[in-house]
Design a protein around this motif. Structure first.
Motif, PDB file in Angstrom:
ATOM      1  N   ALA A 169      -7.961  -5.980   1.059  1.00  0.00           N
ATOM      2  CA  ALA A 169      -7.114  -6.404  -0.056  1.00  0.00           C
ATOM      3  C   ALA A 169      -7.640  -7.682  -0.698  1.00  0.00           C
ATOM      4  N   ALA A 170      -8.274  -8.544   0.078  1.00  0.00           N
ATOM      5  CA  ALA A 170      -8.831  -9.774  -0.478  1.00  0.00           C
ATOM      6  C   ALA A 170      -9.896  -9.472  -1.522  1.00  0.00           C
ATOM      7  N   VAL A 171     -10.617  -8.386  -1.328  1.00  0.00           N
ATOM      8  CA  VAL A 171     -11.698  -8.014  -2.248  1.00  0.00           C
ATOM      9  C   VAL A 171     -11.182  -7.200  -3.424  1.00  0.00           C
ATOM     10  N   THR A 172     -10.306  -6.249  -3.147  1.00  0.00           N
ATOM     11  CA  THR A 172      -9.904  -5.274  -4.169  1.00  0.00           C
ATOM     12  C   THR A 172      -8.483  -5.452  -4.695  1.00  0.00           C
ATOM     13  N   GLY A 173      -7.651  -6.180  -3.945  1.00  0.00           N
ATOM     14  CA  GLY A 173      -6.257  -6.323  -4.346  1.00  0.00           C
ATOM     15  C   GLY A 173      -5.393  -5.149  -3.951  1.00  0.00           C
ATOM     16  N   GLU A 174      -5.974  -4.189  -3.245  1.00  0.00           N
ATOM     17  CA  GLU A 174      -5.228  -3.015  -2.794  1.00  0.00           C
ATOM     18  C   GLU A 174      -5.827  -2.514  -1.481  1.00  0.00           C
ATOM     19  N   VAL A 175      -5.256  -1.425  -0.950  1.00  0.00           N
ATOM     20  CA  VAL A 175      -5.740  -0.858   0.307  1.00  0.00           C
ATOM     21  C   VAL A 175      -6.132   0.601   0.068  1.00  0.00           C
ATOM     22  N   ALA A 176      -7.403   0.931   0.300  1.00  0.00           N
ATOM     23  CA  ALA A 176      -7.937   2.273   0.053  1.00  0.00           C
ATOM     24  C   ALA A 176      -7.945   3.090   1.342  1.00  0.00           C
ATOM     25  N   PRO A 177      -8.184   4.418   1.249  1.00  0.00           N
ATOM     26  CA  PRO A 177      -8.226   5.266   2.452  1.00  0.00           C
ATOM     27  C   PRO A 177      -9.184   4.772   3.526  1.00  0.00           C
ATOM     28  N   ALA A 178     -10.372   4.294   3.129  1.00  0.00           N
ATOM     29  CA  ALA A 178     -11.328   3.802   4.123  1.00  0.00           C
ATOM     30  C   ALA A 178     -10.758   2.618   4.891  1.00  0.00           C
ATOM     31  N   ALA A 179      -9.955   1.799   4.223  1.00  0.00           N
ATOM     32  CA  ALA A 179      -9.336   0.656   4.896  1.00  0.00           C
ATOM     33  C   ALA A 179      -8.360   1.126   5.968  1.00  0.00           C
ATOM     34  N   TRP A 180      -7.649   2.207   5.685  1.00  0.00           N
ATOM     35  CA  TRP A 180      -6.705   2.736   6.676  1.00  0.00           C
ATOM     36  C   TRP A 180      -7.436   3.349   7.867  1.00  0.00           C
ATOM     37  N   VAL A 181      -8.626   3.890   7.648  1.00  0.00           N
ATOM     38  CA  VAL A 181      -9.408   4.385   8.792  1.00  0.00           C
ATOM     39  C   VAL A 181      -9.872   3.195   9.638  1.00  0.00           C
TER      40      VAL A 181
END
Length: 300
Positions: A169-181
């Protein structure tokens, strides 16, 4: 000529220095180091390269403040348990190096500082995730789960998996599927990591009245669960390869490390005295897996 006394074992300077060391120990620096090991590679993956030195530094500072705050408050909550355990009786509160109010003040101050720092210098999403992890660790794990269920570390361990989300989130401002993995990797890593330690210190937990799995179900049943989680962890780690579009460096590391974790778990299942081998390997596993993740991004 005036003589300056720098330290006096019986005086205020030494007492203040000991108190400061106690405040630092409240934050459990070694645990924070392990959490930060997962944060930077998550940021590198999110940015598909180096996300910027200032952003990395700012995120690590904020993450350290939040995690340190959570650990300090955990010290306050667990001070009665820690006093009964050989492994923890030398922590600042049971050893009377700092007082309970000190721990609450340190924890609360660091927690607030972590939120403000991340919100100002990184973004609100990372601040909210870090503070949410602090609240979950304290309210759900420390105050409720730890003393009531043998599944305490399974559910409560989710807090330790949040730093990868904070980094993303620090980089993108959101949480993507890869982050959840990535979150799932740390989530499935946590039970075998802590259960191996709990097998080694089963009598400590029994004496303190903490229903860790080895106390409730026995070492053999715990070893079976460790093997199961090691297999699940190996599978989830491999899943990141297609989800994040990673290359051969990560794939090779995930395969070898996953197999190594399962082998160590099976060895411990046959000989419970190898519990600390699993615990130590789990630390190496997490460090090398996330290092391979970062390396893969830069290589490919």
């Amino acid at each position: 000529m005036t003589e300056v006394v720098l330290t006096d074992p019986r005086g205020a300077p030494a007492a203040f220095g000991e108190r400061v060391r106690g405040w630092v120990a409240l934050t459990k620096p070694r645990i924070i180091e392990l959490l930060l090991v997962t944060t930077v590679p998550a940021m590198i993956l999110a940015a598909d390269g180096w996300p910027g030195t200032w952003l990395v530094a700012a995120t690590l500072i904020g993450g350290t403040l939040s995690a340190g705050g959570a650990n300090a408050i955990n010290n306050f909550v667990d001070r009665d348990i820690d006093a009964h355990m050989r492994r923890t009786r030398h922590r600042p509160l049971p050893a009377h190096r700092v007082g309970p109010i000190d721990a609450l003040v340190v924890g609360g101050t660091l927690g607030v500082a972590g939120f403000v720092w991340l919100a100002v210098f990184v973004n609100l999403a990372s601040a909210a995730l870090a503070t949410g992890a602090l609240a979950f660790y304290v309210a759900v794990y420390s105050l409720y789960l730890k003393r009531r269920t043998s599944q305490n570390i399974v559910i409560g361990g989710a807090a330790g998996a949040v730093p990868v989300l904070v980094g993303w989130a620090a980089v993108t401002g959101e949480v993507a599927p890869a982050a959840w993995v990535l979150f799932a990797i740390v989530f499935y890593w946590t039970p075998p990591h802590f259960w191996a330690l709990a097998i080694r210190f089963e009598e400590d937990y029994r004496r303190a009245g903490v229903p860790m799995l080895p106390v409730v179900a026995g070492a053999r049943a715990t070893a079976d669960q460790i093997v199961m989680y090691a297999v699940l962890l190996a599978g989830v780690a491999l899943l990141l390869h297609p989800v994040a579009g990673l290359g051969w460096v990560y794939l090779a590391a995930a395969g070898v490390l996953g197999a190594g974790f399962v082998i160590e778990a099976l060895r411990m299942r046959r000989d419970h005295r190898r519990a600390m081998n699993v615990f130590q390997f789990s630390n190496v596993y997490l460090t090398l897996l996330f290092s391979a993740l970062a390396l893969d991004v830069f290589v490919l």
